[in-house]
Design a protein around this motif. Sequence first.
Motif, mmCIF file in Angstrom:
data_model
loop_
_atom_site.group_PDB
_atom_site.id
_atom_site.type_symbol
_atom_site.label_atom_id
_atom_site.label_comp_id
_atom_site.label_asym_id
_atom_site.label_seq_id
_atom_site.Cartn_x
_atom_site.Cartn_y
_atom_site.Cartn_z
ATOM 1 N N UNK A 119 -55.905 94.173 -7.102
ATOM 2 C CA UNK A 119 -54.933 94.736 -6.661
ATOM 3 C C UNK A 119 -54.844 96.332 -6.592
ATOM 4 N N UNK A 120 -54.401 97.036 -5.682
ATOM 5 C CA UNK A 120 -54.604 98.137 -6.106
ATOM 6 C C UNK A 120 -53.117 99.379 -6.006
ATOM 7 N N UNK A 121 -52.574 100.077 -6.402
ATOM 8 C CA UNK A 121 -51.545 101.297 -5.579
ATOM 9 C C UNK A 121 -52.155 102.168 -4.805
ATOM 10 N N UNK A 122 -53.106 102.589 -4.946
ATOM 11 C CA UNK A 122 -53.374 103.259 -3.267
ATOM 12 C C UNK A 122 -54.463 102.908 -2.447
ATOM 13 N N UNK B 9 -57.564 87.358 -2.555
ATOM 14 C CA UNK B 9 -56.416 87.762 -2.476
ATOM 15 C C UNK B 9 -56.327 89.269 -2.267
ATOM 16 N N UNK B 10 -55.539 89.866 -1.581
ATOM 17 C CA UNK B 10 -55.939 91.568 -1.847
ATOM 18 C C UNK B 10 -54.020 92.290 -2.093
ATOM 19 N N UNK B 11 -53.301 92.430 -2.848
ATOM 20 C CA UNK B 11 -52.063 93.110 -2.646
ATOM 21 C C UNK B 11 -52.167 94.732 -3.132
ATOM 22 N N UNK C 211 -49.774 93.004 -13.356
ATOM 23 C CA UNK C 211 -49.813 91.340 -14.834
ATOM 24 C C UNK C 211 -49.633 90.700 -13.476
ATOM 25 N N UNK C 212 -48.055 90.371 -12.839
ATOM 26 C CA UNK C 212 -48.512 89.182 -11.817
ATOM 27 C C UNK C 212 -49.130 88.793 -10.688
ATOM 28 N N UNK C 213 -50.072 89.635 -10.570
ATOM 29 C CA UNK C 213 -51.588 89.056 -9.609
ATOM 30 C C UNK C 213 -52.483 88.821 -10.703
ATOM 31 N N UNK C 214 -51.967 89.590 -11.483
ATOM 32 C CA UNK C 214 -52.876 88.715 -12.805
ATOM 33 C C UNK C 214 -53.044 87.187 -13.096
#
Length: 897
Positions: free
Chosen positions: A344-347, A367-369, A380-383
């Motif tokens: 999970x990344x923001x960039x 999975x990747x977001x 937090x959701x992805x964890x």
Amino acid sequence: MSDAVLNRPPVHALLADGTTVCIRPATPADHDQVQGLYEEMSPETLRLRFFSPSSRSAALAADRACAPARSGYRALLAEMHGQVIGLAEYDSAGEKDEAEISIAVCDGLHHRGAGTLLVEHLVSAARADGITTFTADALSENREILRLFADLGLRTARHFEGPEVRCTIRLDTDDAYLSAVEARGRAADVASLKPLLCPSVVAVVGAGRKPGSVGRAILHHLKAGGYTRRLFAVNPSVNHILGVPSYPSVSALPKTPDLVVVAVPAAAVPVAAEECGKAGVRALLVVTSGLDAGQAQALLATCRTHGMRLVGPNCLGISNTEPDLRLDATFAADHPRPGTAGVAVQSGGVGIALLDGLSRLGIGVSSFASLGDKYDVSGNDMLQWWESDGRTGLALLHLESFGSPRAFSRTARRVTRRMPVLTVDAGRTEAGRQAAASHTAAAATRTMTRQALFSQAGITATRSVGELLETAALMHSQPLPAGTRVVIVTNAGGAGVLAADACTEAGLALPPLPADVVDDLLAVLPQGAAVGNPVDATAAVTEDQLADCLDRLTRHPGFDAVLVALVPTAVAAATGDDLIRALTDAPAHRAKPVAAVRLEQDLPVKLLPAADAGTIPSYAEPQAAARALAHAARRAAWLARPVGTVPELDGIDTAHAHEITDTFLAAHPDGGWLDPRTCADLLTCYGIPQIPWAWAETEDDAVRAAQRLRGPDGRVVMKAHWPGLVHKSEQHAVHLDLQGDAQVRSGFRDFETRFAGLLTGVVIQPLAARGTELFAGVVQDEVFGPLVLFGLGGTATEVLGDHAARLAPITDHDVHDLITAPRCAPLLFGARGNGPVDLEGLEQLLLRLSRMAADLPQLAEVDFNPVLATTADVSVLDARVRLVPRTPQDPYLRRLR
């Protein structure tokens, strides 16, 4: 009832099935809907709710719930798509700390968690209003409501009287309750993410006919990646795009999508989202960037109104490599390789780098977001998704912001015990917040708050994307080391020296080899080998000799990891030896981590295929290998510690502390620094030890105070005070070592002269005994919450910057870490030969400071400097506290951002 409780804004939260509801206070305008809620209930439901309902029950219940706000009463509504579907209320009936509650949920929504969610929010509101106990009367046959109370996680007692039962519920939100709320939230969160990450139908809005658009690229990726379920495009101008059927609108699709990818211009995003919501879409992926404030607000409001989860905007997309799904809704250049790492990344750029790196290493992605601007779905959701998906064994995060750090910390602490969670500590060089007017605020940089969060949660924080991948490679492929003891083996002395320096700089230990190991290695290695640490096996070492050496070292209990630094030599080439095979062909190496360093390697890190289908990490630089081993050792140490608990503290008067805070802020609406007397009263509420002191506003008062407080040596200290004075030493507002009445009078007159028009009084204290001067404080971070700081005190505290920090509330382990982390820690344990200071008293002071910070969100800054620690006790010599008006917010309450 406080205004903060009465005026709580509406919030959105998730039911057990992932449905979004709005939780808000009831208002007079809701009367008809509330009455309708009851009127539409079955006779049996009404009987269980009212015991013996009359034709007026619905109207009377609506009258009560929708009356104007009044003290001691609170009614919360659950609303879905603008329709009231549930009500929970409490009424204290004039009691100070006890209230009776009742709950009603429409017949069609039982067993979906609406009642439980309403009660959780009611508990939070009641606690903020000082209520400690709920009571409820129910028919003993009403199993649903009795099960609801029993499963809350709160202490509940039942008293049966004939056909009725009276339930008494204590509102102590201890760890058992927080864990129960957390478990319900996790299940609801995962359910809400299924339409996003496991959609059965996907549509792309904004896929153009011509190459070059982001929407078309994502549509192509979905199709080329082999998405196994139904796929549509939405474009009114064509019937097919890239062989995918296209329809003029979302509402015209033959089947409602679970997930819609929105790739239209920013101005069109709110309209597209509204259409999706009305059509019943459950999740949006908005890759569009450049939304202005109004467009952003409209997008999120639409998602909340229609119960859609949202990733983005301004993001790269999402992927799920599950074999029977193969969802790749990104516009990255390549498809991610299936594997076990959740990302999970923001960039978007960091996301592409991680996807490429994990694929190249062979670790792959579960999975990747790409979260982008992160309006909704967060790290937090992805964890929580990875914790539950059964496929993820490693979590990688690149987060630039945190919506709810305390909730994230609780989630991460739990997840990190099941899998490694790694992050890039981004923003380390940010100038940080503007320094406030105290030592504490100056010490609490943004870097410190992030590091505190990561340390407490057991998250492995790296300094770059490269280091993240290097560490992931080792944790994916190797067991964790039992400690920090490393033995280095090399076939080139220079490479061994570089490896030794790297290990030492990373905080690893290089113990000498025991005599029996030296003898064993000399017997198997070539003549001329130097058997120290590093072990220099020389360029003449053969594959078999190196394998024998490594086998002996990995089996020896004196070492926790083996680092092998190899360089290609003509000797090995001439004999046909492949020294790498000495590492990769020995399954016994799996008992301890083994890492290779090959200085000629073209890539920073590789995973070498090994025996038993395993892999061994190989690094181009010894620093990379050492850093990865150090991270692994820290993770092992964190896992070895029992889960910390927040200790119970006696002598706490939270109610009076709230009274002090409320009274001060009522008189100072903009906040400010407490005067010495109010400050001392607040510290007393938490049992924080203070040196004896007295307040004096005249010269004669100062003399009388000094006479009372003089110690055996007859000396006192005088400190000036006026509102806003923080750094007394810098203002020369302290007189030390005053002896006799004449010196006290002289000191007071000096203050009167120099601080004319400012001085409001002085504080008189006995001259403190000799001891270690320390610093303890709190700063309230707008994002992370209260941060407890500790370190060396006195006038040099800012200059030396010897501080450690942990986020409140701190556990028994956190307080130990706080005390042992600063460089001054040896002084506390008797390094000068004077014996250790009162460590138990120091722990108690920090725990009580943490409790005060957690109880009082209005606490902007606390500055105890110095704190005097001696072998006998610990006491605060000077305390400053600043309050600001701030609405309390329950950090663990279930809600969407």
